[in-house]
Design a protein around this motif. Structure first.
Motif, PDB file in Angstrom:
ATOM      1  N   VAL A  50      88.491  85.153  51.089  1.00 37.84           N
ATOM      2  CA  VAL A  50      87.626  84.720  52.196  1.00 37.84           C
ATOM      3  C   VAL A  50      88.244  83.514  52.924  1.00 37.84           C
ATOM      4  CG1 VAL A  50      85.541  85.605  51.035  1.00 37.84           C
ATOM      5  CG2 VAL A  50      86.073  83.176  50.882  1.00 37.84           C
ATOM      6  N   ASP A  51      87.992  83.480  54.233  1.00 38.31           N
ATOM      7  CA  ASP A  51      88.533  82.392  55.065  1.00 38.31           C
ATOM      8  C   ASP A  51      87.655  81.152  55.001  1.00 38.31           C
ATOM      9  OD1 ASP A  51      90.624  84.029  56.291  1.00 38.31           O
ATOM     10  OD2 ASP A  51      88.925  85.114  57.164  1.00 38.31           O
ATOM     11  N   GLY A  52      86.376  81.363  54.710  1.00 38.24           N
ATOM     12  CA  GLY A  52      85.465  80.234  54.688  1.00 38.24           C
ATOM     13  C   GLY A  52      84.222  80.572  53.897  1.00 38.24           C
ATOM     14  N   ALA A  53      83.482  79.519  53.519  1.00 40.10           N
ATOM     15  CA  ALA A  53      82.211  79.725  52.805  1.00 40.10           C
ATOM     16  C   ALA A  53      81.215  78.693  53.327  1.00 40.10           C
ATOM     17  CB  ALA A  53      82.416  79.557  51.303  1.00 40.10           C
ATOM     18  N   TYR A  54      79.952  79.092  53.343  1.00 41.26           N
ATOM     19  CA  TYR A  54      78.885  78.208  53.818  1.00 41.26           C
ATOM     20  C   TYR A  54      77.770  78.202  52.772  1.00 41.26           C
ATOM     21  CZ  TYR A  54      75.070  76.458  56.842  1.00 41.26           C
ATOM     22  OH  TYR A  54      74.035  75.737  57.391  1.00 41.26           O
ATOM     23  N   ALA A  55      77.316  76.997  52.396  1.00 41.72           N
ATOM     24  CA  ALA A  55      76.195  76.889  51.443  1.00 41.72           C
ATOM     25  C   ALA A  55      75.237  75.835  51.963  1.00 41.72           C
ATOM     26  CB  ALA A  55      76.713  76.483  50.069  1.00 41.72           C
ATOM     27  N   ARG A  56      74.036  76.260  52.323  1.00 40.91           N
ATOM     28  CA  ARG A  56      73.048  75.302  52.817  1.00 40.91           C
ATOM     29  C   ARG A  56      71.814  75.337  51.921  1.00 40.91           C
ATOM     30  NH1 ARG A  56      70.643  76.094  58.756  1.00 40.91           N
ATOM     31  NH2 ARG A  56      69.833  77.948  57.697  1.00 40.91           N
ATOM     32  N   TRP A  57      71.433  74.164  51.391  1.00 44.06           N
ATOM     33  CA  TRP A  57      70.250  74.014  50.536  1.00 44.06           C
ATOM     34  C   TRP A  57      70.225  75.039  49.415  1.00 44.06           C
ATOM     35  CZ3 TRP A  57      68.059  74.054  55.946  1.00 44.06           C
ATOM     36  CH2 TRP A  57      68.030  72.767  56.473  1.00 44.06           C
ATOM     37  N   VAL A  58      71.345  75.142  48.720  1.00 46.33           N
ATOM     38  CA  VAL A  58      71.443  76.071  47.589  1.00 46.33           C
ATOM     39  C   VAL A  58      71.966  75.332  46.364  1.00 46.33           C
ATOM     40  CG1 VAL A  58      72.623  78.120  46.700  1.00 46.33           C
ATOM     41  CG2 VAL A  58      71.867  78.043  49.089  1.00 46.33           C
ATOM     42  N   ILE A  59      73.047  74.551  46.562  1.00 41.26           N
ATOM     43  CA  ILE A  59      73.682  73.905  45.408  1.00 41.26           C
ATOM     44  C   ILE A  59      72.695  72.920  44.754  1.00 41.26           C
ATOM     45  CG2 ILE A  59      75.745  72.685  44.586  1.00 41.26           C
ATOM     46  CD1 ILE A  59      77.265  73.709  46.954  1.00 41.26           C
ATOM     47  N   CYS A  60      71.757  72.393  45.546  1.00 41.93           N
ATOM     48  CA  CYS A  60      70.758  71.470  44.986  1.00 41.93           C
ATOM     49  C   CYS A  60      69.776  72.181  44.042  1.00 41.93           C
ATOM     50  CB  CYS A  60      69.992  70.754  46.103  1.00 41.93           C
ATOM     51  SG  CYS A  60      69.054  71.872  47.162  1.00 41.93           S
ATOM     52  N   PHE A  61      69.774  73.512  44.044  1.00 44.17           N
ATOM     53  CA  PHE A  61      68.821  74.240  43.195  1.00 44.17           C
ATOM     54  C   PHE A  61      69.451  74.855  41.949  1.00 44.17           C
ATOM     55  CE2 PHE A  61      66.716  74.715  47.456  1.00 44.17           C
ATOM     56  CZ  PHE A  61      65.613  73.932  47.167  1.00 44.17           C
ATOM     57  N   VAL A  62      70.777  74.854  41.853  1.00 40.39           N
ATOM     58  CA  VAL A  62      71.392  75.568  40.726  1.00 40.39           C
ATOM     59  C   VAL A  62      71.660  74.614  39.569  1.00 40.39           C
ATOM     60  CG1 VAL A  62      72.455  77.265  42.296  1.00 40.39           C
ATOM     61  CG2 VAL A  62      73.806  75.317  41.493  1.00 40.39           C
ATOM     62  N   PRO A  63      71.540  75.085  38.337  1.00 40.49           N
ATOM     63  CA  PRO A  63      71.804  74.190  37.199  1.00 40.49           C
ATOM     64  C   PRO A  63      73.272  73.809  37.064  1.00 40.49           C
ATOM     65  CG  PRO A  63      70.839  76.296  36.458  1.00 40.49           C
ATOM     66  CD  PRO A  63      71.009  76.397  37.941  1.00 40.49           C
ATOM     67  N   ARG A  64      74.194  74.650  37.589  1.00 41.79           N
ATOM     68  CA  ARG A  64      75.626  74.367  37.394  1.00 41.79           C
ATOM     69  C   ARG A  64      76.363  74.333  38.735  1.00 41.79           C
ATOM     70  NH1 ARG A  64      74.678  78.520  34.103  1.00 41.79           N
ATOM     71  NH2 ARG A  64      76.278  79.799  35.124  1.00 41.79           N
ATOM     72  N   PRO A  65      76.183  73.259  39.509  1.00 43.38           N
ATOM     73  CA  PRO A  65      76.890  73.148  40.801  1.00 43.38           C
ATOM     74  C   PRO A  65      78.397  73.312  40.645  1.00 43.38           C
ATOM     75  CG  PRO A  65      75.311  71.365  40.545  1.00 43.38           C
ATOM     76  CD  PRO A  65      75.352  72.077  39.233  1.00 43.38           C
ATOM     77  N   GLN A  66      78.939  72.832  39.502  1.00 47.10           N
ATOM     78  CA  GLN A  66      80.395  72.923  39.292  1.00 47.10           C
ATOM     79  C   GLN A  66      80.860  74.383  39.316  1.00 47.10           C
ATOM     80  OE1 GLN A  66      78.119  71.810  37.136  1.00 47.10           O
ATOM     81  NE2 GLN A  66      78.531  72.483  35.047  1.00 47.10           N
ATOM     82  N   ASP A  67      80.002  75.300  38.853  1.00 45.57           N
ATOM     83  CA  ASP A  67      80.397  76.720  38.831  1.00 45.57           C
ATOM     84  C   ASP A  67      80.412  77.296  40.250  1.00 45.57           C
ATOM     85  OD1 ASP A  67      80.449  76.331  36.158  1.00 45.57           O
ATOM     86  OD2 ASP A  67      78.936  77.828  35.642  1.00 45.57           O
ATOM     87  N   VAL A  68      79.522  76.813  41.123  1.00 51.67           N
ATOM     88  CA  VAL A  68      79.513  77.282  42.515  1.00 51.67           C
ATOM     89  C   VAL A  68      80.802  76.821  43.199  1.00 51.67           C
ATOM     90  CG1 VAL A  68      78.301  77.236  44.722  1.00 51.67           C
ATOM     91  CG2 VAL A  68      76.986  77.121  42.589  1.00 51.67           C
ATOM     92  N   VAL A  69      81.134  75.541  43.016  1.00 45.10           N
ATOM     93  CA  VAL A  69      82.343  75.008  43.666  1.00 45.10           C
ATOM     94  C   VAL A  69      83.577  75.734  43.126  1.00 45.10           C
ATOM     95  CG1 VAL A  69      83.740  72.938  44.048  1.00 45.10           C
ATOM     96  CG2 VAL A  69      81.239  72.773  44.099  1.00 45.10           C
TER      97      VAL A  69
END
Ligand SMILES: C[S@@+](CC[C@H](N)C(=O)[O-])C[C@H]1O[C@@H](n2cnc3c(N)ncnc32)[C@H](O)[C@@H]1O
Length: 272
Positions: A111-130
């Motif tokens: 993918v060329d880009g990714a967008y995350a709005r008001w999502v990472i604040c809800f997940v228990p493991r932000p490090q896994d999203v990044v």
């Protein structure tokens, strides 16, 4: 699905409508971020925690028919809503998938880009999203995020002790579900740990006056969410009623204003 782990604000009709309204009042900031991130025609983008897809559809039009949006959300209801809208509006470049953004099924370097709005604040493991986004990005790919830091800074002016009590209850219930209303504060280190260079961090301090369109943003959130704090044991019924009286009074007081919770833009890039 484990109900404790379900998205804290739910996926009912009222929340779906609120998310649509929320997208409209924040779309100027979203488009500006996408532009600075370099999202454009022909790009393949990942919409991380797309919800019902209000931003997804704008991104789909932005990248055009030569581009593609992979939209991932854990809510089957929201993903179905997005699929139906794509069909109704003849949008053919959205691949909407049910999935966990902490372990999305996206091939590495695609993918060329990714967008995350008001999502990472809800997940228990932000490090896994990044980590997952860093893996999915192509070299020079960009991760654009809009999320909260210092959420509890939201305030009524003149100050309102009952609003402050409600904000403390929101903060406690959010953290009890392993979310983090300060998550943007952790993003620079998380990006660095996963090989992403943070190019920009920018904050939005917005002021809503009674009667304005922006005033409706906290109004719809409080209407949907604050009653659930009573059910969850974070607030008493008497406190809820006192807050509802206060908000109704402030909503017609021209000398009052509302400082929105601070939203931050983060742009991080994968090296070449
Ligand atoms: C506040 S909504 C934001 C939706 C959308 N990004 C927007 O800005 O309109 C949060 C979304 O995150 C989704 N979500 C929360 N945790 C998730 C997870 N672990 N995996 C996938 N989606 C998740 C929820 O289902 C919900 O749709």
């Amino acid at each position: 699905m484990n109900r404790q782990r379900e998205y804290v604000l739910g996926t009912n009709d009222a929340e779906l409508e609120r998310l649509g309204f929320q997208h409209r009042v924040w779309s100027e900031q979203a488009f500006a971020l996408w532009e600075r991130a370099g999202f454009g025609s022909g790009a393949t983008l990942l919409d991380v925690g797309c919800g019902p897809g209000f931003a997804t559809l704008d991104l789909a039009r932005l990248v055009g028919p030569a581009g593609r949006i992979i939209a991932v959300d854990e809510s089957p209801r929201f993903v179905e809503h997005l699929r139906e809208r794509c069909q109704r509006e003849s949008v053919g470049n959205v691949d909407a998938r049910v999935g966990d953004v902490q372990s999305p099924d996206v091939a590495a370097g695609t993918v060329d880009g990714a967008y995350a709005r008001w999502v990472i604040c809800f997940v228990p493991r932000p490090q896994d999203v990044v980590a997952a986004v860093a893996r999915a990005l192509r070299p020079r790919g960009v991760f654009a995020i809009q999320d909260y830091f210092n959420y509890v800074a939201l305030a009524l002016a003149p100050r309102s002790p009952i609003l402050e009590r409600v904000v403390a209850a929101i903060d406690a219930s959010w953290r009890a579900r392993a979310g983090d209303p300060d998550v943007v504060g952790r993003l620079p280190a998380l990006c660095a740990a996963h090989g992403l260079r943070v190019r920009e961090i920018r904050g939005h301090a917005r002021v809503a006056r009674p009667g304005s369109v922006l005033w409706q943003w906290p109004t719809t959130f409080f209407r949907n969410f604050v009653p659930t704090l009573v059910t969850g044991g974070y607030l008493s019924q008497a406190e809820l009623e006192a807050f509802e009286r206060e908000w109704a009074a402030r909503s017609t007081d021209p000398n009052s204003f509302f400082a929105t919770p601070p939203v931050y833009d983060v742009i991080a890039e994968k090296p070449a």
